[in-house]
Design an enzyme around this catalytic site. Structure first.
Site, mmCIF file in Angstrom:
data_model
loop_
_atom_site.group_PDB
_atom_site.id
_atom_site.type_symbol
_atom_site.label_atom_id
_atom_site.label_comp_id
_atom_site.label_asym_id
_atom_site.label_seq_id
_atom_site.Cartn_x
_atom_site.Cartn_y
_atom_site.Cartn_z
ATOM 1 N N ASP A 1 -10.207 -5.641 -3.111
ATOM 2 C CA ASP A 1 -9.598 -4.587 -2.290
ATOM 3 C C ASP A 1 -10.401 -3.292 -2.458
ATOM 4 O OD1 ASP A 1 -7.963 -2.417 -1.489
ATOM 5 O OD2 ASP A 1 -6.129 -3.551 -1.942
ATOM 6 N N SER B 1 0.837 -1.192 0.000
ATOM 7 C CA SER B 1 0.000 0.000 0.000
ATOM 8 C C SER B 1 0.885 1.261 0.000
ATOM 9 C CB SER B 1 -0.965 -0.047 1.185
ATOM 10 O OG SER B 1 -1.993 0.901 1.032
ATOM 11 N N HIS C 1 -7.318 -6.006 1.034
ATOM 12 C CA HIS C 1 -6.120 -5.177 1.268
ATOM 13 C C HIS C 1 -5.348 -5.633 2.515
ATOM 14 C CE1 HIS C 1 -4.150 -1.399 0.075
ATOM 15 N NE2 HIS C 1 -4.009 -1.079 1.344
#
Lengths: 294, 294
Positions: free
Chosen positions: A226, A150, A265
């Site tokens: 996600d 991320s 995620h």
């Protein structure tokens, strides 16, 4: 000794060291974790991989939930888990939101006050930790790679693209791939750099890859479930399009963006593919010496 | 539908379900996690293993940090991660310490007021979850095993020894093996049962194993760097001695207490050996049908 070892934890035949040090770059104490595989514990200098964590994280999340240690032990590679921002220096508003300030350092050197004083995670990673760790631990000073998740995926990609001589390879899990075009990146870059959008481009993987001439065998995994991908915070499709336009090969052995059906995620996603990522890096971290040994 | 699915998380090709239900036994809402390997997601009834967590934990710790999913996916076995105590019923003092009350249910049915009203984790596991889960998910109702950590290791061992017809096998990580002789167990049993020490013995693995006639191929891992082991909270040596005195084989294929050099009490320890434990259970969970299939 630059680093203080606060705990040594046995894990997969090796040792996870819970370290702290007074960072020269950041100007205060920083914590990090270092996993040494069995061979490094026994004194062999091993290659190593930075794992840069995402928003809200510390160096503990990856160490506890990413499950890189199993592949690291198997492949004789160390993993370094740095923190995600300065911790001791405090500024007004640094805790006001989870996507800016503390735990949201974005792996850049801020140019805007007050952040410019201590928010220098870029130099912290590529200079300070990069140079200090092999002096004190059983790590090869040149066989180094980088990965992240991320915000840390953005960090891994951009630091790799900016410093190709420092890293043998890069990979990322659900990276913020085009921060200048997503809300997280725009907020962070405006806060850390001000409004000069030309400056922003220097810290954006999609911009940087256009002129990149190094190793473009890059592994990226993104889950189709996600929510941040769906909300267009990640934009790996923009990175892929920029690579194609620049004549950079995509797919296996090129910029390989793998969309993983239904994954989210979380660290459940990361742990599922963490061994793949370690093995990706091993293609570039195994020295000829090692290959002869085996 | 008894169970509400609050989230479905992709993990190692299977799905982790974050469940809640109104427990009849406990009398209020309980949360748990269920990992279904790919074959169960595809509709095949698979064997399953309870993982009982330790003091301070919920059903999340094992799911996030134990890393059972990798071996579960590989071996086509589901893992159930229950909570460690009732949560909604509250009693004075239930949060006063971390080793009694909330998150410290000890997998027994309390007989002392007020705990006897809802602290019935024994029946919650061996009756309610045991029966309800296979009715709603793709789980084989008879191929069930049990494992756990610390307080949950005590839970796994005692529930296995009390209900040998319900579980095919048992294993434990750093279990509280002789609670009637350690501070944690004495405090819990005095609180949940009162001072009748004959009653305590009915919930102590070291006492129970003396008259046990079932499958004694039991895997136990304990770290030699575990501070709770050093403080004699775990006492696996007492369990081992009781087995030997009762003529129960020890070592591989018997009560196999493995002392793991330098490992501690943490999930770094558990994750290192979680695949070994899943594979131990598979010796007893693979049906003849499955063996023919492969």
């Amino acid at each position: 000794m630059v680093f203080e070892t606060n705990a040594t934890v046995a894990s997969f035949g090796g040792k996870l060291l819970k370290l702290s040090h007074n960072s020269t770059v950041i100007g205060s104490k920083m914590n990090l974790n270092l996993y040494l595989p069995p061979q490094a514990v026994a004194g062999t200098k091993v290659p190593w991989i930075f794992y840069l964590a995402g928003l809200t994280c510390t160096g503990d999340n990856g160490a506890e939930k990413g499950f890189f240690q199993t592949a690291a032990a198997k492949n004789s590679v160390a993993i370094v888990y740095p923190d995600t921002s300065p911790r001791e220096a405090r500024y007004e508003g640094d805790d006001a939101s989870w996507d800016f300030g503390r735990a949201a350092g974005f792996y850049i050197n801020a140019s805007k006050a007050p952040w410019s004083e201590t928010y220098k995670m870029e130099n912290y990673i590529v200079d300070e930790l990069y140079n200090a760790l092999p002096k004190e631990f059983s790590l090869d000073p040149v066989r180094v790679s980088i990965m992240g998740h991320s915000m840390g995926g953005h960090g891994a990609l951009t630091l790799y693209l900016k410093y190709p001589s420092k890293f043998k390879s890069v990979s990322a899990f659900s990276p913020i791939s085009n921060p200048i075009n997503c809300p997280w990146g725009q907020k962070a870059f405006a806060g850390y750099f001000g409004e000069d959008k030309e400056e922003w481009k220097k810290h954006d993987a999609t911009e940087l890859i256009k002129s990149f001439k190094g190793n473009t065998d890059i592994l990226i995994d993104v889950g189709t479930g996600d929510n941040f991908y769906k909300q267009k915070q990640l934009l790996p499709e923009n990175l892929e399009a920029a690579a194609k336009e620049s004549g950079i090969p995509t797919g296996p052995n090129g910029l390989n963006v793998r969309f993983q059906e239904d994954y989210d995620h979380s660290y459940y996603f990361i742990s599922t593919f963490s061994s793949d990522h370690v093995e990706h890096h091993m293609k570039f971290l195994q020295s000829q010496d090692n290959l002869i040994d085996f």
